[in-house]
Design an enzyme around this catalytic site. Structure first.
Site, PDB file in Angstrom:
ATOM      1  N   LYS A  31       0.837  -1.199   0.000  1.00 60.04           N
ATOM      2  CA  LYS A  31       0.000   0.000   0.000  1.00 60.04           C
ATOM      3  C   LYS A  31       0.872   1.250   0.000  1.00 60.04           C
ATOM      4  O   LYS A  31       1.860   1.330   0.737  1.00 60.04           O
ATOM      5  CB  LYS A  31      -0.924  -0.021   1.217  1.00 60.04           C
ATOM      6  CG  LYS A  31      -1.904   1.154   1.277  1.00 60.04           C
ATOM      7  CD  LYS A  31      -2.843   1.002   2.457  1.00 60.04           C
ATOM      8  CE  LYS A  31      -3.750   2.215   2.594  1.00 60.04           C
ATOM      9  NZ  LYS A  31      -4.697   2.088   3.730  1.00 60.04           N
ATOM     10  N   SER A  71      -9.088   3.453   2.648  1.00 58.27           N
ATOM     11  CA  SER A  71      -7.989   3.893   1.811  1.00 58.27           C
ATOM     12  C   SER A  71      -7.200   2.742   1.171  1.00 58.27           C
ATOM     13  O   SER A  71      -6.309   2.978   0.364  1.00 58.27           O
ATOM     14  CB  SER A  71      -7.017   4.754   2.636  1.00 58.27           C
ATOM     15  OG  SER A  71      -6.471   4.023   3.715  1.00 58.27           O
ATOM     16  N   SER A  83     -10.347   1.809   6.817  1.00 64.10           N
ATOM     17  CA  SER A  83      -9.594   1.750   5.566  1.00 64.10           C
ATOM     18  C   SER A  83      -9.261   0.348   5.096  1.00 64.10           C
ATOM     19  O   SER A  83      -8.869   0.158   3.945  1.00 64.10           O
ATOM     20  CB  SER A  83      -8.297   2.553   5.704  1.00 64.10           C
ATOM     21  OG  SER A  83      -8.574   3.929   5.769  1.00 64.10           O
TER      22      SER A  83
END
Length: 465
Positions: free
Chosen positions: A72, A147, A171
């Protein structure tokens, strides 16, 4: 699509080579990623394939040896552009891995690039001015969530078999729900972060695993949870519990929309209730549960502590005129709120947090809480965020995801499990939330449910490579 555990077994048994697996992975990415924009910052293909050949020529380094993975883009990876989705860091190439990445690399995984995220991870919609928008593979017109949206899409489409994510305000849970995969927010402290700066005060965000199966969540979790004595909240290492076939003896408290407090699409509640009925069939007791605290108090405490934490970390970018103009409005709003707070306001918010933690820990009626993982189905990907939910005006960029706050505020473990699809063909998920430290039990429960449903395999994304 084979899960990571199966792929690693095949690699170890010599049924396939890391080079073959990498070649297949890169072909899949070439075929599906251009339309979805989930994997970004890719390393040169020749370098990736060289690493795969090297993995084939060396003894296994660890439990992820030879497995492709993308990290990520909120985590720093040595030698790979790590932007945090911000134009401020568009050319940032770290000279060292962060702690989590060190552990993933040491376990033998081959890092191929990054997965997309919103700017600095703010907001549950993965778009940024560096890489653009990540789109949902079940309908490219709508959001993939965030996210950890890039990670979720990469898993759902078979571009990756395993992915890391992070979770402050859903997220991990929101994009997992919107992409028909699993996402696990561990108890705060289980996954150590880099021991830099303040390590005592801020307990809102944590890294965690994402996957298409529970056993894969456990696989990555065991890699990234090694305790670190430099961190005051570090906890003992994670050990999975044995597989069981029943949920007998488990009591689930169904919060639903908290008596109408959360505006929520009705179909979401029905999908979650259908999943809970399946859990009843597996032996669980399910009953309505009203938490012993006002949800308005949780929201007040959350927004106070969140803005305070964001300001503490990102204020230098705000105070520098050259970088302030490159921050998105939501970041500026958070920082300005945080900078304006008094110590007493922060203390009072933490008192609410403390009260909620003690109240859930001491109640005898339920073992785990269940809540939907989102209040709406994926929205138009061209929007920044939905400003209304069920006709109710949202007063901030993140109010529409308020349903994730009960776990986030007190660092409780929360597992998103897929619960099926709405009439429009879009996925949804449900949070299973336990006491802090009950991570292994939550995943054991998830495994029983997965064995009976396996939504990621039942309704896999149909994109031809």
């Amino acid at each position: 699509m084979r899960d990571a555990t199966d792929l690693i077994r095949a690699l170890q048994a010599g049924e396939m080579s890391s080079h073959d697996l990498m070649t297949q992975t890169l072909a899949r990415i070439d075929a599906v990623n251009p339309a979805l924009n989930a994997i970004v910052g890719m390393r040169p293909v020749d370098d990736i394939l060289t690493d795969a050949k090297a993995a084939d020529a060396t003894p296994p380094k660890g439990p992820l040896h030879g497995l492709p993975i993308a990290i990520k883009d909120l985590a720093e990876v040595k030698g790979i552009r790590s932007t945090f989705g911000s134009p401020i860091f568009a050319d940032n190439i770290p000279t060292a891995d962060c702690l989590m990445v060190q552990r993933i690399r040491a376990a033998g995984a081959i890092i191929i690039g990054k997965t997309n995220t919103p700017e600095f991870g703010l907001g549950s919609h993965s778009y940024n001015p560096v890489y653009g928008v990540t789109r949902n593979p079940y309908d490219r017109r709508v959001s993939a969530g965030g996210s950890s949206g890039g990670a979720a899409v990469a898993l759902a489409t078979g571009m990756l078999a395993l992915a890391d994510g992070s979770d402050m305000m859903g997220s991990l849970r929101n994009p997992a729900a919107w992409n028909n995969v699993y996402g696990f927010r561990p108890s705060y402290g289980l996954v150590p972060d880099d021991p830099v700066g303040d390590t005592f005060l801020h307990q809102l965000s944590t890294n965690g695993p994402m996957a298409r199966s529970i056993r894969d969540l456990e696989l990555l979790l065991q890699v990234i949870v090694v305790p670190d004595a430099r961190l005051p909240h570090s906890t003992p290492a994670f050990t999975p519990l044995p597989n069981v076939t029943t949920l007998k003896g488990l009591t689930i408290g169904w919060i639903g929309d908290w008596g109408g407090y959360y505006p929520m699409e009705p179909e979401i509640l029905q999908l979650c209730e259908d999943a809970l009925e399946q859990m009843r069939g597996l032996g669980a007791t399910v009953k309505p549960f009203m938490p012993p605290i006002a949800p308005e108090q949780l929201w007040h405490a959350w927004t106070t502590l969140r803005s305070w934490a964001i300001a503490a970390k990102q204020a230098p970018l705000y105070h520098n005129p050259e970088t302030r103009d490159l921050l998105k409005p939501e970041m500026i709003w958070e920082i300005e709120r945080g900078l304006a707070m008094s110590a007493i306001e922060v203390h009072e918010a933490s008192l609410i947090r403390s009260t909620w933690f003690a109240a859930f820990a001491s109640q005898p009626d339920v073992d785990i809480m269940a809540l939907p993982s989102a209040q709406i189905f994926p929205f138009n990907a061209d929007l920044h965020w939905p400003d209304t939910v069920m006709g109710r005006k949202m007063d901030s960029y993140h109010r529409w995801m308020e349903v994730v706050v009960p776990a986030s505020l007190t660092g409780l473990p929360a597992l998103n499990v897929p619960v099926g699809f709405g009439a429009g063909g879009l996925p949804m998920g449900m949070q299973l939330i336990g006491q802090r430290g009950s991570d292994a039990r939550i995943l054991q429960i998830g495994q029983v449910y997965h064995g009976a449903t396996d939504w990621p395999r039942q309704r896999a994304v149909k994109i031809k490579a």
